[in-house]
Design a protein around this motif. Sequence first.
Motif, PDB file in Angstrom:
ATOM      1  N   ALA A 175       0.836  -1.242   0.096  1.00 14.38           N
ATOM      2  CA  ALA A 175       0.036   0.051  -0.067  1.00 14.38           C
ATOM      3  C   ALA A 175       1.018   1.238   0.110  1.00 14.38           C
ATOM      4  O   ALA A 175       1.794   1.158   0.739  1.00 14.38           O
ATOM      5  CB  ALA A 175      -0.928   0.125   1.287  1.00 14.38           C
ATOM      6  N   ARG A 229       0.700   8.231   1.704  1.00 18.69           N
ATOM      7  CA  ARG A 229      -0.026   9.210   0.963  1.00 18.69           C
ATOM      8  C   ARG A 229       1.191  10.504   0.146  1.00 18.69           C
ATOM      9  O   ARG A 229       0.926  10.741  -0.909  1.00 18.69           O
ATOM     10  CB  ARG A 229      -0.714  10.458   2.177  1.00 18.69           C
ATOM     11  N   ASP A 283      -6.355  10.879  -2.042  1.00 20.35           N
ATOM     12  CA  ASP A 283      -7.110  10.495  -0.922  1.00 20.35           C
ATOM     13  C   ASP A 283      -8.274   9.480  -1.549  1.00 20.35           C
ATOM     14  O   ASP A 283      -8.675   8.546  -0.771  1.00 20.35           O
ATOM     15  CB  ASP A 283      -7.703  11.905  -0.297  1.00 20.35           C
ATOM     16  N   LEU A 331      -6.546   6.175  -1.587  1.00 20.90           N
ATOM     17  CA  LEU A 331      -6.346   5.551  -0.261  1.00 20.90           C
ATOM     18  C   LEU A 331      -7.660   4.904   0.104  1.00 20.90           C
ATOM     19  O   LEU A 331      -7.670   3.864   0.864  1.00 20.90           O
ATOM     20  CB  LEU A 331      -5.702   6.750   0.751  1.00 20.90           C
ATOM     21  N   LEU A 332      -8.677   5.844   0.011  1.00 21.54           N
ATOM     22  CA  LEU A 332     -10.162   5.150   0.776  1.00 21.54           C
ATOM     23  C   LEU A 332     -10.786   4.294  -0.246  1.00 21.54           C
ATOM     24  O   LEU A 332     -10.905   3.367   0.477  1.00 21.54           O
ATOM     25  CB  LEU A 332     -10.881   6.798   0.740  1.00 21.54           C
ATOM     26  N   TYR A 373      -7.731   1.370  -1.171  1.00 16.44           N
ATOM     27  CA  TYR A 373      -6.964   0.634  -0.325  1.00 16.44           C
ATOM     28  C   TYR A 373      -7.757   0.751   1.056  1.00 16.44           C
ATOM     29  O   TYR A 373      -7.248   0.286   2.339  1.00 16.44           O
ATOM     30  CB  TYR A 373      -5.684   1.244   0.183  1.00 16.44           C
ATOM     31  N   ASN A 374      -9.176   1.275   1.140  1.00 21.25           N
ATOM     32  CA  ASN A 374      -9.951   1.297   2.211  1.00 21.25           C
ATOM     33  C   ASN A 374      -9.443   1.836   3.527  1.00 21.25           C
ATOM     34  O   ASN A 374      -9.603   1.233   4.534  1.00 21.25           O
ATOM     35  CB  ASN A 374     -10.410  -0.401   2.720  1.00 21.25           C
ATOM     36  N   GLU A 375      -8.686   2.814   3.505  1.00 21.67           N
ATOM     37  CA  GLU A 375      -8.045   3.617   4.544  1.00 21.67           C
ATOM     38  C   GLU A 375      -8.887   4.606   4.796  1.00 21.67           C
ATOM     39  O   GLU A 375      -9.516   5.384   3.981  1.00 21.67           O
ATOM     40  CB  GLU A 375      -6.613   4.016   4.119  1.00 21.67           C
ATOM     41  N   ILE A 412      -9.527   7.832   5.079  1.00 19.35           N
ATOM     42  CA  ILE A 412      -9.063   9.164   4.812  1.00 19.35           C
ATOM     43  C   ILE A 412     -10.255   9.939   4.306  1.00 19.35           C
ATOM     44  O   ILE A 412     -10.827   9.268   3.158  1.00 19.35           O
ATOM     45  CB  ILE A 412      -7.959   9.204   3.488  1.00 19.35           C
ATOM     46  N   GLU A 469     -12.428  14.451   9.458  1.00 24.48           N
ATOM     47  CA  GLU A 469     -11.812  13.264  10.048  1.00 24.48           C
ATOM     48  C   GLU A 469     -11.886  13.463  11.726  1.00 24.48           C
ATOM     49  O   GLU A 469     -11.819  12.536  12.544  1.00 24.48           O
ATOM     50  CB  GLU A 469     -10.446  13.296   9.512  1.00 24.48           C
ATOM     51  N   ARG A 487     -13.662   7.247  13.025  1.00 18.88           N
ATOM     52  CA  ARG A 487     -12.840   7.007  11.830  1.00 18.88           C
ATOM     53  C   ARG A 487     -13.031   5.639  11.177  1.00 18.88           C
ATOM     54  O   ARG A 487     -12.405   4.334  11.304  1.00 18.88           O
ATOM     55  CB  ARG A 487     -11.152   6.723  12.455  1.00 18.88           C
ATOM     56  N   PHE A 509     -14.130   3.582   7.490  1.00 17.83           N
ATOM     57  CA  PHE A 509     -13.812   3.580   5.996  1.00 17.83           C
ATOM     58  C   PHE A 509     -15.026   3.687   5.413  1.00 17.83           C
ATOM     59  O   PHE A 509     -15.442   4.357   4.408  1.00 17.83           O
ATOM     60  CB  PHE A 509     -13.080   2.576   5.473  1.00 17.83           C
TER      61      PHE A 509
END
Length: 224
Positions: free
Chosen positions: A128, A131, A146, A149-150, A153-155, A157, A187, A192, A194
Amino acid sequence: MLTLMQLYGKLLDSYGHQGWWPIIGHEGNNPTKTGSIKGYHPKDYSFPRNDCERFEICIGAILTQNTNWANVEKSLINLCNKDFLSPQKIIDNFDKVRELIKPSGYYNIKAKYLLNFSRFYFELSKRAPARNELLAVKGIGRETADSILLYAYNEPIFVVDAYTKRLVKGLGLLDTEDYETIRAYFEANLPRSFEIFSEFHALIVEHAKHYYSKKPYRLNDFLK
DNA sequence: TTCCAGGCAATAC
DNA sequence: GTATTGCATGGA
């Protein structure tokens, strides 16, 4: 004063689950979407289900920069039909890719962006990205980074786009256009999660298409 | 015909 | 840091 969770609830009541990020070839069905737009998967947060879908999301995030998703879908289908949805294929077929992505506009610079990202993605070899690594790739700005990432990669953000900026200003939530300030605000005032971040951003886009598209913007006080 | 779209980088101040 | 500009197709 409205909390962000209350705003989220109102948007969800109004528009329902959005099923982002759309995956072409996935037989999704979202009643709020019409026409040829497909690939949404409401209430299913299991995406991406493989590396191919992950890469597709990244490519779509680049192609949709300042561009209607219907046009992006045409380009993605063109790439998919040629089996070009992999970093190696994009690296090896720059001129063909350039032609295939014409429907989504800015095709000269976006072809370079796809090439830059594909090289970066290939070097990652399944890891992964951070940022700041994404932001170092020419063509990947804050929103695109972002989104990757969201949704890829299911982070957790929070993605801020032009619509988000109009909404926070329109509702009087913040008096700034600064990307990082707005992102930090969401945020800091949401769980927090996803799932919530991905749904919330999609709902803002759906809502803003109705209320914050053509000027003058329509009133949307029902959200306050 | 005009306006808009799920931005970004380069440049100028 | 903020403001401006080029980048391009396709649908409303």
